[in-house]
Design a protein around this motif. Structure first.
Motif, PDB file in Angstrom:
ATOM      1  N   ASP A 169      32.473  35.049  32.705  1.00 26.52           N
ATOM      2  CA  ASP A 169      31.833  36.283  33.144  1.00 26.52           C
ATOM      3  C   ASP A 169      32.681  36.915  34.248  1.00 26.52           C
ATOM      4  OD1 ASP A 169      30.240  38.315  34.100  1.00 26.52           O
ATOM      5  OD2 ASP A 169      28.441  37.080  34.310  1.00 26.52           O
ATOM      6  N   PHE A 170      33.109  38.143  34.026  1.00 23.96           N
ATOM      7  CA  PHE A 170      33.933  38.858  35.008  1.00 23.96           C
ATOM      8  C   PHE A 170      33.307  38.826  36.395  1.00 23.96           C
ATOM      9  CE2 PHE A 170      34.820  42.812  37.314  1.00 23.96           C
ATOM     10  CZ  PHE A 170      36.208  42.793  37.365  1.00 23.96           C
ATOM     11  N   GLU A 171      31.990  38.923  36.453  1.00 26.76           N
ATOM     12  CA  GLU A 171      31.296  38.975  37.739  1.00 26.76           C
ATOM     13  C   GLU A 171      31.401  37.660  38.511  1.00 26.76           C
ATOM     14  OE1 GLU A 171      30.094  41.669  38.948  1.00 26.76           O
ATOM     15  OE2 GLU A 171      30.432  42.871  37.142  1.00 26.76           O
ATOM     16  N   ARG A 172      31.764  36.596  37.827  1.00 28.75           N
ATOM     17  CA  ARG A 172      31.854  35.287  38.484  1.00 28.75           C
ATOM     18  C   ARG A 172      33.296  34.870  38.766  1.00 28.75           C
ATOM     19  NH1 ARG A 172      29.297  30.653  35.575  1.00 28.75           N
ATOM     20  NH2 ARG A 172      29.510  29.724  37.645  1.00 28.75           N
ATOM     21  N   VAL A 173      34.227  35.800  38.561  1.00 32.81           N
ATOM     22  CA  VAL A 173      35.648  35.480  38.724  1.00 32.81           C
ATOM     23  C   VAL A 173      36.256  36.352  39.817  1.00 32.81           C
ATOM     24  CG1 VAL A 173      37.907  35.405  37.589  1.00 32.81           C
ATOM     25  CG2 VAL A 173      35.843  34.840  36.293  1.00 32.81           C
ATOM     26  N   GLY A 174      37.083  35.750  40.643  1.00 32.46           N
ATOM     27  CA  GLY A 174      37.859  36.496  41.627  1.00 32.46           C
ATOM     28  C   GLY A 174      39.316  36.081  41.527  1.00 32.46           C
ATOM     29  N   VAL A 175      40.222  37.051  41.467  1.00 34.01           N
ATOM     30  CA  VAL A 175      41.651  36.744  41.372  1.00 34.01           C
ATOM     31  C   VAL A 175      42.382  37.537  42.451  1.00 34.01           C
ATOM     32  CG1 VAL A 175      43.710  36.767  39.922  1.00 34.01           C
ATOM     33  CG2 VAL A 175      41.473  36.331  38.893  1.00 34.01           C
ATOM     34  N   TYR A 176      43.206  36.826  43.207  1.00 29.38           N
ATOM     35  CA  TYR A 176      43.915  37.455  44.320  1.00 29.38           C
ATOM     36  C   TYR A 176      45.406  37.160  44.231  1.00 29.38           C
ATOM     37  CZ  TYR A 176      39.240  37.963  46.221  1.00 29.38           C
ATOM     38  OH  TYR A 176      37.922  38.289  46.380  1.00 29.38           O
ATOM     39  N   TYR A 177      46.191  38.178  44.549  1.00 33.53           N
ATOM     40  CA  TYR A 177      47.645  38.057  44.585  1.00 33.53           C
ATOM     41  C   TYR A 177      48.056  37.932  46.048  1.00 33.53           C
ATOM     42  CZ  TYR A 177      52.565  39.236  43.720  1.00 33.53           C
ATOM     43  OH  TYR A 177      53.935  39.210  43.642  1.00 33.53           O
ATOM     44  N   ILE A 178      48.708  36.828  46.384  1.00 35.17           N
ATOM     45  CA  ILE A 178      49.069  36.575  47.782  1.00 35.17           C
ATOM     46  C   ILE A 178      50.543  36.886  47.991  1.00 35.17           C
ATOM     47  CG2 ILE A 178      49.198  34.847  49.610  1.00 35.17           C
ATOM     48  CD1 ILE A 178      46.850  33.428  48.277  1.00 35.17           C
ATOM     49  N   GLU A 179      50.806  37.771  48.925  1.00 40.12           N
ATOM     50  CA  GLU A 179      52.175  38.184  49.219  1.00 40.12           C
ATOM     51  C   GLU A 179      52.307  38.448  50.706  1.00 40.12           C
ATOM     52  OE1 GLU A 179      55.468  41.174  47.246  1.00 40.12           O
ATOM     53  OE2 GLU A 179      53.378  41.831  47.344  1.00 40.12           O
ATOM     54  N   ASN A 180      53.317  37.826  51.317  1.00 45.79           N
ATOM     55  CA  ASN A 180      53.577  37.996  52.752  1.00 45.79           C
ATOM     56  C   ASN A 180      52.339  37.701  53.599  1.00 45.79           C
ATOM     57  OD1 ASN A 180      56.244  38.854  52.192  1.00 45.79           O
ATOM     58  ND2 ASN A 180      55.530  40.956  51.851  1.00 45.79           N
ATOM     59  N   ASN A 185      43.140  41.755  46.120  1.00 44.44           N
ATOM     60  CA  ASN A 185      42.279  41.623  44.947  1.00 44.44           C
ATOM     61  C   ASN A 185      42.920  42.350  43.761  1.00 44.44           C
ATOM     62  OD1 ASN A 185      40.258  41.646  43.023  1.00 44.44           O
ATOM     63  ND2 ASN A 185      38.626  42.112  44.470  1.00 44.44           N
ATOM     64  N   ILE A 186      43.122  41.642  42.642  1.00 49.02           N
ATOM     65  CA  ILE A 186      43.753  42.278  41.480  1.00 49.02           C
ATOM     66  C   ILE A 186      42.798  42.341  40.283  1.00 49.02           C
ATOM     67  CG2 ILE A 186      46.098  41.689  42.180  1.00 49.02           C
ATOM     68  CD1 ILE A 186      46.046  39.409  40.123  1.00 49.02           C
ATOM     69  N   MET A 187      41.500  42.350  40.571  1.00 42.71           N
ATOM     70  CA  MET A 187      40.522  42.530  39.504  1.00 42.71           C
ATOM     71  C   MET A 187      40.344  44.025  39.231  1.00 42.71           C
ATOM     72  SD  MET A 187      39.756  39.429  38.778  1.00 42.71           S
ATOM     73  CE  MET A 187      38.255  39.406  37.797  1.00 42.71           C
ATOM     74  N   ASP A 188      40.388  44.398  37.971  1.00 43.41           N
ATOM     75  CA  ASP A 188      40.207  45.790  37.560  1.00 43.41           C
ATOM     76  C   ASP A 188      38.722  46.016  37.278  1.00 43.41           C
ATOM     77  OD1 ASP A 188      40.014  48.207  36.144  1.00 43.41           O
ATOM     78  OD2 ASP A 188      42.038  47.994  35.343  1.00 43.41           O
ATOM     79  N   ASN A 189      38.036  46.684  38.201  1.00 46.75           N
ATOM     80  CA  ASN A 189      36.592  46.857  38.087  1.00 46.75           C
ATOM     81  C   ASN A 189      36.183  47.909  37.060  1.00 46.75           C
ATOM     82  OD1 ASN A 189      35.624  44.957  40.135  1.00 46.75           O
ATOM     83  ND2 ASN A 189      36.676  46.291  41.589  1.00 46.75           N
ATOM     84  N   GLU A 190      37.137  48.672  36.566  1.00 48.70           N
ATOM     85  CA  GLU A 190      36.822  49.639  35.518  1.00 48.70           C
ATOM     86  C   GLU A 190      36.844  48.981  34.145  1.00 48.70           C
ATOM     87  OE1 GLU A 190      39.110  53.187  35.617  1.00 48.70           O
ATOM     88  OE2 GLU A 190      38.671  53.610  37.727  1.00 48.70           O
ATOM     89  N   LEU A 191      37.866  48.166  33.905  1.00 48.05           N
ATOM     90  CA  LEU A 191      38.013  47.508  32.607  1.00 48.05           C
ATOM     91  C   LEU A 191      37.391  46.108  32.587  1.00 48.05           C
ATOM     92  CD1 LEU A 191      41.705  48.501  31.792  1.00 48.05           C
ATOM     93  CD2 LEU A 191      39.597  49.603  31.000  1.00 48.05           C
ATOM     94  N   ASN A 192      36.996  45.620  33.762  1.00 50.15           N
ATOM     95  CA  ASN A 192      36.410  44.275  33.882  1.00 50.15           C
ATOM     96  C   ASN A 192      37.356  43.170  33.401  1.00 50.15           C
ATOM     97  OD1 ASN A 192      34.141  45.345  35.000  1.00 50.15           O
ATOM     98  ND2 ASN A 192      32.794  44.933  33.275  1.00 50.15           N
TER      99      ASN A 192
END
Length: 220
Positions: A169-180, A185-192
């Protein structure tokens, strides 16, 4: 194999990080409880026999885990630990770079196994990765849930492509891109789904370089 390696390091007074010690302890418990684990995605069977970790490539062909391929040495202890401890309620799993030493197809299978074992029963999962294959596989599991959520009549067809126990479920997932030192947050809330541009950055760069080289080759 894992315990032997740790004992060797301890004998030489090499400091072992606590998370490795904890994982080693978990593996010790899990392998004694399971004894045997068939791992279809790796096409092997793991057995704990006579105090030894063994990998069966067929019914009659076995070798010590410590002498198997590096990918198997990395993946099998993880499979064993998850198979046992995922049977309990409300566990917290933290897995670092499960893709190490694995082919892209196997990375996909390992990710799906992790999701299947670690996300039910109010479990929580934190996973770190440098692999675009892991992110793409994760996106497919999210999209499978999206399709069924939007069009329930397609449940059976989606299940044939991605088994229901692996949907996320998109609502239960969080994805983050760590730089420097900053997490984005790299979740696309329009396309889910996970932002595809982030997943494909490296592939796009490689494709552009290849196209430039082709253009040079065929220039008049």
């Amino acid at each position: 194999m894992l315990s032997e390696s740790m004992m060797g390091m301890m004998a030489h007074k090499i400091a072992i990080p606590n998370f490795i010690l904890r994982f080693g302890s978990s593996f010790e418990v899990a392998r004694k409880k399971l004894d045997v684990l068939e791992i279809e995605s790796l096409k092997v069977t793991y057995r704990f026999e006579e105090g030894r970790d063994k990998v069966y490539l067929s019914h009659h062909h076995a070798l010590p885990l410590s002498q198997s391929a590096s990918g198997l040495q990395a993946a099998i202890p993880l499979y064993v630990v998850l198979e046992y401890f995922s049977s309990f309620e409300a566990k917290f799993f933290a897995i670092e770079e499960p893709e190490l030493n694995l082919y892209p197809e196997t990375q996909k299978q390992v990710l799906e196994y992790i999701v299947e074992k670690c996300t039910p029963k109010n479990n929580r999962l934190v996973l770190t990765t440098h692999s675009p294959y892991i992110l793409t596989a994760l996106n497919n599991l999210i999209q499978a849930h999206n399709v069924v959520k939007n069009k329930p009549k397609l449940t059976e067809k989606v299940n044939r492509i991605v088994p229901a126990e692996k949907w996320l479920d998109f609502e239960r997932v969080g994805v983050y891109y760590i730089e420097n030192g900053t997490a984005r947050n790299i979740m696309d809330n329009e396309l889910n789904v996970i932002d595809a541009t982030t997943i494909d950055d490296v592939s796009e760069t490689l494709s552009e370089e290849y196209e430039q080289l082709l253009n040079l080759e065929y220039e008049e």
